[in-house]
Design a protein around this motif. Structure first.
Motif, mmCIF file in Angstrom:
data_model
loop_
_atom_site.group_PDB
_atom_site.id
_atom_site.type_symbol
_atom_site.label_atom_id
_atom_site.label_comp_id
_atom_site.label_asym_id
_atom_site.label_seq_id
_atom_site.Cartn_x
_atom_site.Cartn_y
_atom_site.Cartn_z
ATOM 1 N N ASP A 24 0.842 -1.204 0.000
ATOM 2 C CA ASP A 24 0.000 0.000 0.000
ATOM 3 C C ASP A 24 0.875 1.252 0.000
ATOM 4 O O ASP A 24 1.580 1.539 0.971
ATOM 5 N N LYS A 25 0.814 2.008 -1.108
ATOM 6 C CA LYS A 25 1.577 3.257 -1.217
ATOM 7 C C LYS A 25 1.190 4.264 -0.145
ATOM 8 O O LYS A 25 1.979 5.124 0.209
ATOM 9 N N GLY A 26 -0.035 4.181 0.331
ATOM 10 C CA GLY A 26 -0.512 5.144 1.322
ATOM 11 C C GLY A 26 0.063 4.948 2.709
ATOM 12 O O GLY A 26 -0.132 5.784 3.581
ATOM 13 N N GLY A 27 0.750 3.831 2.922
ATOM 14 C CA GLY A 27 1.339 3.573 4.226
ATOM 15 C C GLY A 27 0.309 3.105 5.243
ATOM 16 O O GLY A 27 -0.777 2.654 4.886
ATOM 17 N N PRO A 28 0.640 3.239 6.524
ATOM 18 C CA PRO A 28 -0.257 2.764 7.575
ATOM 19 C C PRO A 28 -1.588 3.524 7.573
ATOM 20 O O PRO A 28 -1.622 4.732 7.309
ATOM 21 N N THR A 29 -2.650 2.785 7.878
ATOM 22 C CA THR A 29 -3.970 3.397 8.008
ATOM 23 C C THR A 29 -4.626 2.903 9.297
ATOM 24 O O THR A 29 -4.306 1.823 9.793
ATOM 25 N N MET A 30 -5.519 3.696 9.790
ATOM 26 C CA MET A 30 -6.349 3.300 10.933
ATOM 27 C C MET A 30 -7.770 3.695 10.587
ATOM 28 O O MET A 30 -8.037 4.870 10.265
ATOM 29 N N TYR A 31 -8.674 2.725 10.603
ATOM 30 C CA TYR A 31 -10.072 2.939 10.226
ATOM 31 C C TYR A 31 -10.190 3.499 8.799
ATOM 32 O O TYR A 31 -11.131 4.199 8.467
ATOM 33 N N GLY A 32 -9.198 3.192 7.964
ATOM 34 C CA GLY A 32 -9.198 3.664 6.583
ATOM 35 C C GLY A 32 -8.593 5.036 6.381
ATOM 36 O O GLY A 32 -8.482 5.515 5.263
ATOM 37 N N ILE A 33 -8.183 5.688 7.440
ATOM 38 C CA ILE A 33 -7.565 7.011 7.357
ATOM 39 C C ILE A 33 -6.063 6.838 7.210
ATOM 40 O O ILE A 33 -5.428 6.182 8.047
ATOM 41 N N THR A 34 -5.487 7.435 6.169
ATOM 42 C CA THR A 34 -4.043 7.326 5.970
ATOM 43 C C THR A 34 -3.302 8.199 6.977
ATOM 44 O O THR A 34 -3.852 9.155 7.534
ATOM 45 N N GLU A 35 -2.049 7.871 7.149
ATOM 46 C CA GLU A 35 -1.215 8.652 8.064
ATOM 47 C C GLU A 35 -1.135 10.113 7.612
ATOM 48 O O GLU A 35 -1.211 11.033 8.430
ATOM 49 N N LYS A 36 -1.012 10.334 6.314
ATOM 50 C CA LYS A 36 -0.928 11.699 5.783
ATOM 51 C C LYS A 36 -2.167 12.511 6.170
ATOM 52 O O LYS A 36 -2.062 13.649 6.634
ATOM 53 N N VAL A 37 -3.345 11.919 5.990
ATOM 54 C CA VAL A 37 -4.589 12.621 6.334
ATOM 55 C C VAL A 37 -4.675 12.839 7.846
ATOM 56 O O VAL A 37 -5.062 13.918 8.300
ATOM 57 N N ALA A 38 -4.301 11.837 8.620
ATOM 58 C CA ALA A 38 -4.339 11.980 10.080
ATOM 59 C C ALA A 38 -3.432 13.130 10.539
ATOM 60 O O ALA A 38 -3.819 13.917 11.412
ATOM 61 N N ARG A 39 -2.260 13.218 9.945
ATOM 62 C CA ARG A 39 -1.325 14.290 10.320
ATOM 63 C C ARG A 39 -1.888 15.660 9.956
ATOM 64 O O ARG A 39 -1.708 16.633 10.695
ATOM 65 N N LEU A 40 -2.577 15.735 8.821
ATOM 66 C CA LEU A 40 -3.209 17.005 8.434
ATOM 67 C C LEU A 40 -4.274 17.433 9.436
ATOM 68 O O LEU A 40 -4.593 18.611 9.538
ATOM 69 N N ALA A 163 -1.523 -0.188 -13.724
ATOM 70 C CA ALA A 163 -0.482 0.835 -13.638
ATOM 71 C C ALA A 163 0.595 0.488 -12.611
ATOM 72 O O ALA A 163 1.723 0.969 -12.719
ATOM 73 N N ARG A 164 0.242 -0.317 -11.624
ATOM 74 C CA ARG A 164 1.209 -0.673 -10.564
ATOM 75 C C ARG A 164 0.891 -2.089 -10.095
ATOM 76 O O ARG A 164 -0.088 -2.322 -9.397
ATOM 77 N N GLU A 165 1.724 -3.023 -10.470
ATOM 78 C CA GLU A 165 1.472 -4.438 -10.208
ATOM 79 C C GLU A 165 1.202 -4.745 -8.737
ATOM 80 O O GLU A 165 0.376 -5.601 -8.414
ATOM 81 N N ARG A 166 1.876 -4.049 -7.839
ATOM 82 C CA ARG A 166 1.686 -4.317 -6.403
ATOM 83 C C ARG A 166 0.254 -4.039 -5.950
ATOM 84 O O ARG A 166 -0.197 -4.574 -4.928
ATOM 85 N N ASN A 167 -0.485 -3.219 -6.707
ATOM 86 C CA ASN A 167 -1.886 -2.953 -6.361
ATOM 87 C C ASN A 167 -2.773 -4.175 -6.595
ATOM 88 O O ASN A 167 -3.902 -4.211 -6.109
ATOM 89 N N GLU A 168 -2.262 -5.162 -7.317
ATOM 90 C CA GLU A 168 -3.035 -6.385 -7.504
ATOM 91 C C GLU A 168 -3.341 -7.060 -6.171
ATOM 92 O O GLU A 168 -4.299 -7.818 -6.063
ATOM 93 N N SER A 169 -2.559 -6.749 -5.149
ATOM 94 C CA SER A 169 -2.805 -7.294 -3.806
ATOM 95 C C SER A 169 -4.177 -6.906 -3.280
ATOM 96 O O SER A 169 -4.717 -7.579 -2.398
ATOM 97 N N PHE A 170 -4.745 -5.835 -3.818
ATOM 98 C CA PHE A 170 -5.985 -5.290 -3.269
ATOM 99 C C PHE A 170 -7.208 -5.465 -4.171
ATOM 100 O O PHE A 170 -8.329 -5.252 -3.722
ATOM 101 N N VAL A 171 -7.002 -5.841 -5.425
ATOM 102 C CA VAL A 171 -8.102 -5.847 -6.403
ATOM 103 C C VAL A 171 -9.234 -6.775 -6.000
ATOM 104 O O VAL A 171 -10.403 -6.398 -6.065
ATOM 105 N N PHE A 172 -8.921 -7.983 -5.563
ATOM 106 C CA PHE A 172 -9.976 -8.911 -5.182
ATOM 107 C C PHE A 172 -10.834 -8.316 -4.067
ATOM 108 O O PHE A 172 -12.064 -8.326 -4.137
#
Length: 181
Positions: A24-40, A163-172
């Motif tokens: 996950d490019k977004g990094g750690p999340t809690m309840y679906g909130i990314t760290e970047k958004v939480a910091r904001l 566009a990014r093969e690693r995202n295949e981890s989430f498609v299903f």
């Protein structure tokens, strides 16, 4: 307000608690909130300790009110819920663009209302077109619009994985929990 609380509770249940997936490019999340958004939103602790109350507040402010999904809900609760889910999972601009593209395709060559600029911003023009569409098409129109929104969401998931093969981890999981017809 009680309905919105239930919608957000359901969303948080789909998102889960703390996740830090290597793909996950977004990094750690809690309840679906990314760290970047939480910091904001001034949260400075470990993401695994972010309170649920903060997630709820972020969802209400940033993902419901700011993109005008609350105004969409006055016309169609189901469409607003779909936009919220899409907006949380891939960005509110994508949700707005999907709505605008769908309304453009469903306007009978501009005879029901004028084509919208597809900019992802849900303003008075988009809301007016949605009202016109729903007034004309009623319940069946809402059902068809929801299908269109889900089809675009599904197509976007495929594009993301291509566009990014690693995202295949989430498609299903995305298709299993996010796309409904």
């Amino acid at each position: 307000m009680r309905r919105l609380t239930q919608i957000i509770d359901d969303l948080i249940e789909r998102e889960g608690a703390y996740v830090d997936h290597a793909d996950d490019k977004g990094g750690p999340t809690m309840y679906g909130i990314t760290e970047k958004v939480a910091r904001l939103h001034k949260f400075d602790g470990p993401m695994s300790h972010m309170p649920k109350t903060l997630a709820v507040a972020i969802y209400k402010d940033q993902y419901w009110t700011a993109p005008n999904f609350d105004r969409v809900a006055m016309l169609s609760q189901k469409v607003a819920e779909e936009l919220l889910d899409t907006g949380v999972n891939m960005g509110i601009a994508w949700a707005g663009k999907f709505l605008q593209r769908s309304l453009n395709a469903l306007n009978s060559q501009g005879t029901h209302y004028s084509d919208l600029v597809v900019d992802g911003v849900i303003g008075n023009g988009t809301l007016g077109a949605l009202k016109d569409y729903l007034d004309r098409r009623q319940h069946e129109g809402e059902r068809v619009l929801l299908k269109a929104l889900n089809c675009l969401q599904g197509a976007r998931y495929i594009e993301i994985a291509e566009a990014r093969e690693r995202n295949e981890s989430f498609v299903f999981g995305w298709f299993s929990h996010r796309v409904g017809l």
